[in-house]
Design an enzyme around this catalytic site. Sequence first.
Site, mmCIF file in Angstrom:
data_model
loop_
_atom_site.group_PDB
_atom_site.id
_atom_site.type_symbol
_atom_site.label_atom_id
_atom_site.label_comp_id
_atom_site.label_asym_id
_atom_site.label_seq_id
_atom_site.Cartn_x
_atom_site.Cartn_y
_atom_site.Cartn_z
ATOM 1 N N CYS A 166 34.458 41.182 33.232
ATOM 2 C CA CYS A 166 35.214 40.521 34.324
ATOM 3 C C CYS A 166 34.111 39.530 35.315
ATOM 4 O O CYS A 166 34.680 39.043 36.267
ATOM 5 C CB CYS A 166 36.253 41.175 34.932
ATOM 6 S SG CYS A 166 37.416 42.092 33.899
ATOM 7 N N HIS A 306 38.528 41.756 44.519
ATOM 8 C CA HIS A 306 38.874 41.782 43.010
ATOM 9 C C HIS A 306 40.110 42.201 42.737
ATOM 10 O O HIS A 306 40.786 41.529 41.761
ATOM 11 C CB HIS A 306 37.605 42.712 42.414
ATOM 12 C CG HIS A 306 37.684 42.674 40.930
ATOM 13 N ND1 HIS A 306 37.589 41.749 40.046
ATOM 14 C CD2 HIS A 306 38.025 43.961 39.905
ATOM 15 C CE1 HIS A 306 37.588 42.118 38.981
ATOM 16 N NE2 HIS A 306 37.914 43.468 38.864
ATOM 17 N N GLU A 317 38.081 49.879 45.610
ATOM 18 C CA GLU A 317 37.580 48.391 46.394
ATOM 19 C C GLU A 317 37.793 48.881 47.823
ATOM 20 O O GLU A 317 37.094 48.489 48.694
ATOM 21 C CB GLU A 317 38.222 47.500 45.860
ATOM 22 C CG GLU A 317 37.313 46.110 46.378
ATOM 23 C CD GLU A 317 37.981 44.949 45.705
ATOM 24 O OE1 GLU A 317 37.375 43.750 45.972
ATOM 25 O OE2 GLU A 317 38.815 44.801 44.758
ATOM 26 N N LYS A 338 44.862 37.444 42.593
ATOM 27 C CA LYS A 338 45.299 37.947 41.404
ATOM 28 C C LYS A 338 46.649 38.279 41.351
ATOM 29 O O LYS A 338 47.728 38.226 40.343
ATOM 30 C CB LYS A 338 44.517 39.354 40.999
ATOM 31 C CG LYS A 338 43.193 38.994 40.391
ATOM 32 C CD LYS A 338 42.523 40.106 39.867
ATOM 33 C CE LYS A 338 41.273 39.801 39.172
ATOM 34 N NZ LYS A 338 40.030 39.704 40.273
ATOM 35 N N HIS A 343 45.006 38.455 36.200
ATOM 36 C CA HIS A 343 43.349 38.792 35.736
ATOM 37 C C HIS A 343 42.764 37.838 34.755
ATOM 38 O O HIS A 343 43.263 38.057 33.562
ATOM 39 C CB HIS A 343 43.363 40.189 35.559
ATOM 40 C CG HIS A 343 41.790 40.751 35.640
ATOM 41 N ND1 HIS A 343 40.890 39.712 36.002
ATOM 42 C CD2 HIS A 343 41.386 41.834 35.771
ATOM 43 C CE1 HIS A 343 39.851 40.476 36.017
ATOM 44 N NE2 HIS A 343 40.041 41.869 35.837
ATOM 45 N N PHE A 403 34.351 45.693 33.616
ATOM 46 C CA PHE A 403 34.116 46.974 33.072
ATOM 47 C C PHE A 403 32.560 46.729 32.436
ATOM 48 O O PHE A 403 31.862 45.928 32.206
ATOM 49 C CB PHE A 403 34.716 46.744 31.190
ATOM 50 C CG PHE A 403 36.050 46.915 31.637
ATOM 51 C CD1 PHE A 403 36.970 47.529 32.691
ATOM 52 C CD2 PHE A 403 37.095 46.815 30.498
ATOM 53 C CE1 PHE A 403 38.097 47.625 32.848
ATOM 54 C CE2 PHE A 403 38.285 47.085 30.646
ATOM 55 C CZ PHE A 403 39.247 47.424 31.547
#
Length: 417
Positions: A166, A306, A317, A338, A343, A403
């Site tokens: 990502c 994010h 986060e 998002k 996403h 990831f």
Amino acid sequence: MRLRRVVVTGLGALTPIGNNVSDFWNALINGVSGVGPITKFDASNFKTQFAFEVKNFNATDFFDKKDARKLDPNTQFGKVTAEEAFKDADLGNAKINLDRCGVIWGSGIGGLQTFEEEIVPYIMEGHGVPRFSPFFITKMIADTTAGHISMQYGFCGPNFATVSACASAANAIADAFNYIRLNKADLFICGGSEAVITRVGVGGFNALRALSCRNDDYQTASRPFDKDRDGFVLGEGAGSLVLEDMDHALRRGAKIYAEIVGSGLSADAYHITAPHPEGLGARKAMLSALADANLKPTDIQHINTHGTSTPPGDLVEARAIDDLLGDHRKNVYITSTKSMTGHLLGASGVVEAIATLLSVKNDIVPPIINHFTDDPEIAPLNFVYHQAKKATIDVALSNTFGFGGHNVSLAFKKFTL
């Protein structure tokens, strides 16, 4: 060695809430969601039956039928946004050294639809004589979009792909920024694309238990930082930036959206999918971006997180941001776009970078929609819920994590000479 200043002179976007930058931005600041039932295949037997699809996109509106067949949607999306950014930067009328212009493009997965279309029939038909399209490999591989964009415009400078899940598009932007700063190039088209709303994509992420399964209330399923978040919602699309040496841009009279002043990269070195529970990698990336820009945490007014709507990701986060900001937290407007776009995986970094730099340019922060219940475990940050917030934004960060523990933070600043 004097580092050159780098500015943003062109933008392109193709998203679930707008097929160009203007429509995308207007939808963001008005809190419009792009979610809906999956239309690309029959998802009735899948755990998740909804996604953030790009709407009203016909490849033949941009490519002739022969060329369209040679391009995976991942590359189609990328080329469309690159063209918007190229035109927005008025590069068609510019005198530029093509040997000093490059393309860096990110995608977390690449041509997944092509892979599925080629592999599934072969497997289902048995292991007889393999019959694959001669375009199979060139449509599928992650670097193909960068190659196509460079050929479109004759850019002969650095040309490659970044793949960091990502964080892919954010890595592409960081690389382009540093190549220009170090005088290795004058200009880049950079960004990323993703097109993975396919049976393999949705099924694979379902198997990971990463996606929301809120089929009975899909309209509000993407709810970053909400107590009842249950996973991210898959999206698709692309975004492009034209990054340029400031002096180069000024000489040709280019309009300037904002200045990119820092990039920070780190690794969690912890787990292949889960973030570090203390947010150490996220915090290091943000601190690194600020140090790169010669800024302090107290210089920030806005962070586009994010913020994926996953239980551990949002918690970690928020913890990292709280540790970074300390008492300054009340002065920093926090959002997650998002909630409206879903996403976009490898494309998320550039789409959110566009949102962030437009916040800097226009002094407005898009909201987090779909917030219903505060999570007592989430740090008490200054979240912008429900409605956009007008505020002076001189410095902003855009966070993107992937990831594998890949973390990228980009710092944008209002442009002044």
